[in-house]
Design a protein around this motif. Sequence first.
Motif, PDB file in Angstrom:
ATOM      1  N   LEU A  21       0.810  -1.218   0.000  1.00 43.86           N
ATOM      2  CA  LEU A  21       0.000   0.000   0.000  1.00 43.86           C
ATOM      3  C   LEU A  21       0.844   1.269   0.000  1.00 43.86           C
ATOM      4  O   LEU A  21       0.354   2.341  -0.335  1.00 43.86           O
ATOM      5  N   SER A  22       2.135   1.152   0.347  1.00 41.29           N
ATOM      6  CA  SER A  22       3.005   2.331   0.324  1.00 41.29           C
ATOM      7  C   SER A  22       3.857   2.389  -0.953  1.00 41.29           C
ATOM      8  O   SER A  22       4.803   3.148  -1.037  1.00 41.29           O
ATOM      9  N   GLY A  23       3.516   1.552  -1.932  1.00 42.61           N
ATOM     10  CA  GLY A  23       4.220   1.591  -3.213  1.00 42.61           C
ATOM     11  C   GLY A  23       5.389   0.639  -3.318  1.00 42.61           C
ATOM     12  O   GLY A  23       6.130   0.670  -4.292  1.00 42.61           O
ATOM     13  N   GLY A  24       5.569  -0.195  -2.322  1.00 39.27           N
ATOM     14  CA  GLY A  24       6.670  -1.151  -2.341  1.00 39.27           C
ATOM     15  C   GLY A  24       6.248  -2.488  -2.902  1.00 39.27           C
ATOM     16  O   GLY A  24       5.238  -2.603  -3.592  1.00 39.27           O
ATOM     17  N   CYS A  25       7.014  -3.494  -2.588  1.00 39.43           N
ATOM     18  CA  CYS A  25       6.691  -4.846  -3.035  1.00 39.43           C
ATOM     19  C   CYS A  25       7.007  -5.815  -1.899  1.00 39.43           C
ATOM     20  O   CYS A  25       7.651  -5.454  -0.927  1.00 39.43           O
ATOM     21  N   VAL A  26       6.554  -7.028  -2.048  1.00 40.30           N
ATOM     22  CA  VAL A  26       6.810  -8.081  -1.068  1.00 40.30           C
ATOM     23  C   VAL A  26       7.487  -9.233  -1.797  1.00 40.30           C
ATOM     24  O   VAL A  26       7.035  -9.649  -2.858  1.00 40.30           O
ATOM     25  N   ILE A  27       8.581  -9.700  -1.251  1.00 42.41           N
ATOM     26  CA  ILE A  27       9.288 -10.853  -1.811  1.00 42.41           C
ATOM     27  C   ILE A  27       9.116 -12.000  -0.833  1.00 42.41           C
ATOM     28  O   ILE A  27       9.547 -11.912   0.317  1.00 42.41           O
ATOM     29  N   CYS A  28       8.463 -13.063  -1.266  1.00 45.43           N
ATOM     30  CA  CYS A  28       8.270 -14.248  -0.427  1.00 45.43           C
ATOM     31  C   CYS A  28       9.088 -15.383  -1.016  1.00 45.43           C
ATOM     32  O   CYS A  28       8.843 -15.816  -2.136  1.00 45.43           O
ATOM     33  N   CYS A  29      10.059 -15.832  -0.257  1.00 47.60           N
ATOM     34  CA  CYS A  29      10.932 -16.906  -0.719  1.00 47.60           C
ATOM     35  C   CYS A  29      10.394 -18.247  -0.225  1.00 47.60           C
ATOM     36  O   CYS A  29       9.857 -18.325   0.881  1.00 47.60           O
ATOM     37  N   PRO A  30      10.552 -19.300  -1.005  1.00 44.27           N
ATOM     38  CA  PRO A  30      10.040 -20.609  -0.585  1.00 44.27           C
ATOM     39  C   PRO A  30      10.807 -21.208   0.590  1.00 44.27           C
ATOM     40  O   PRO A  30      10.295 -22.079   1.281  1.00 44.27           O
ATOM     41  N   GLU A  31      12.032 -20.724   0.812  1.00 48.86           N
ATOM     42  CA  GLU A  31      12.841 -21.212   1.929  1.00 48.86           C
ATOM     43  C   GLU A  31      13.863 -20.144   2.299  1.00 48.86           C
ATOM     44  O   GLU A  31      14.105 -19.211   1.540  1.00 48.86           O
ATOM     45  N   PHE A  32      14.442 -20.295   3.460  1.00 48.14           N
ATOM     46  CA  PHE A  32      15.467 -19.360   3.911  1.00 48.14           C
ATOM     47  C   PHE A  32      16.778 -19.693   3.219  1.00 48.14           C
ATOM     48  O   PHE A  32      17.313 -20.787   3.356  1.00 48.14           O
ATOM     49  N   ASP A  33      17.295 -18.741   2.458  1.00 47.67           N
ATOM     50  CA  ASP A  33      18.542 -18.927   1.727  1.00 47.67           C
ATOM     51  C   ASP A  33      19.377 -17.658   1.896  1.00 47.67           C
ATOM     52  O   ASP A  33      19.137 -16.661   1.227  1.00 47.67           O
ATOM     53  N   PRO A  34      20.363 -17.657   2.808  1.00 49.06           N
ATOM     54  CA  PRO A  34      21.137 -16.451   3.051  1.00 49.06           C
ATOM     55  C   PRO A  34      21.925 -15.956   1.840  1.00 49.06           C
ATOM     56  O   PRO A  34      22.125 -14.759   1.676  1.00 49.06           O
ATOM     57  N   VAL A  35      22.356 -16.846   0.969  1.00 50.31           N
ATOM     58  CA  VAL A  35      23.073 -16.417  -0.234  1.00 50.31           C
ATOM     59  C   VAL A  35      22.110 -15.673  -1.160  1.00 50.31           C
ATOM     60  O   VAL A  35      22.445 -14.623  -1.703  1.00 50.31           O
ATOM     61  N   GLY A  53      19.384  -4.437  -4.877  1.00 52.37           N
ATOM     62  CA  GLY A  53      18.514  -3.369  -4.395  1.00 52.37           C
ATOM     63  C   GLY A  53      17.050  -3.748  -4.475  1.00 52.37           C
ATOM     64  O   GLY A  53      16.182  -2.894  -4.644  1.00 52.37           O
ATOM     65  N   ALA A  54      16.770  -5.042  -4.357  1.00 54.61           N
ATOM     66  CA  ALA A  54      15.410  -5.533  -4.519  1.00 54.61           C
ATOM     67  C   ALA A  54      14.498  -5.168  -3.345  1.00 54.61           C
ATOM     68  O   ALA A  54      13.290  -5.210  -3.472  1.00 54.61           O
ATOM     69  N   PHE A  55      15.079  -4.822  -2.199  1.00 55.29           N
ATOM     70  CA  PHE A  55      14.248  -4.475  -1.044  1.00 55.29           C
ATOM     71  C   PHE A  55      14.959  -3.451  -0.175  1.00 55.29           C
ATOM     72  O   PHE A  55      16.166  -3.269  -0.268  1.00 55.29           O
TER      73      PHE A  55
END
Length: 91
Positions: free
Chosen positions: A13-27, A36-38
């Motif tokens: 709602l503030s003009g951003g995006c949401v990235i949902c990853c299927p698993e935790f991957d620190p790399v 600069g994706a988030f």
Amino acid sequence: VGGIVRQIFSPILSGGCVICCPEFDPVKFWMLMREGAFTWYYASPTMHQVLLQTGKDMELVCGKTRSLMNIKREEKSKRLRMIANAAGGLP
């Protein structure tokens, strides 16, 4: 409801995006970070520690920082601005 509003609806709602990853991957986190994706992320204390250690191992986190005065305006908007802690205290 609080988590859904804070983590999903607020960015959208503030003009951003949401990235949902299927698993935790620190790399993958650091790859997205470099792109600069988030500008903020939400994680548990253990995940914060793993991310920092992985960043050190990849030589992305080192204690040396560039001055904000040397960062171009368009790059500033791509910088990490907030880290939210999911639960528990940080070490």
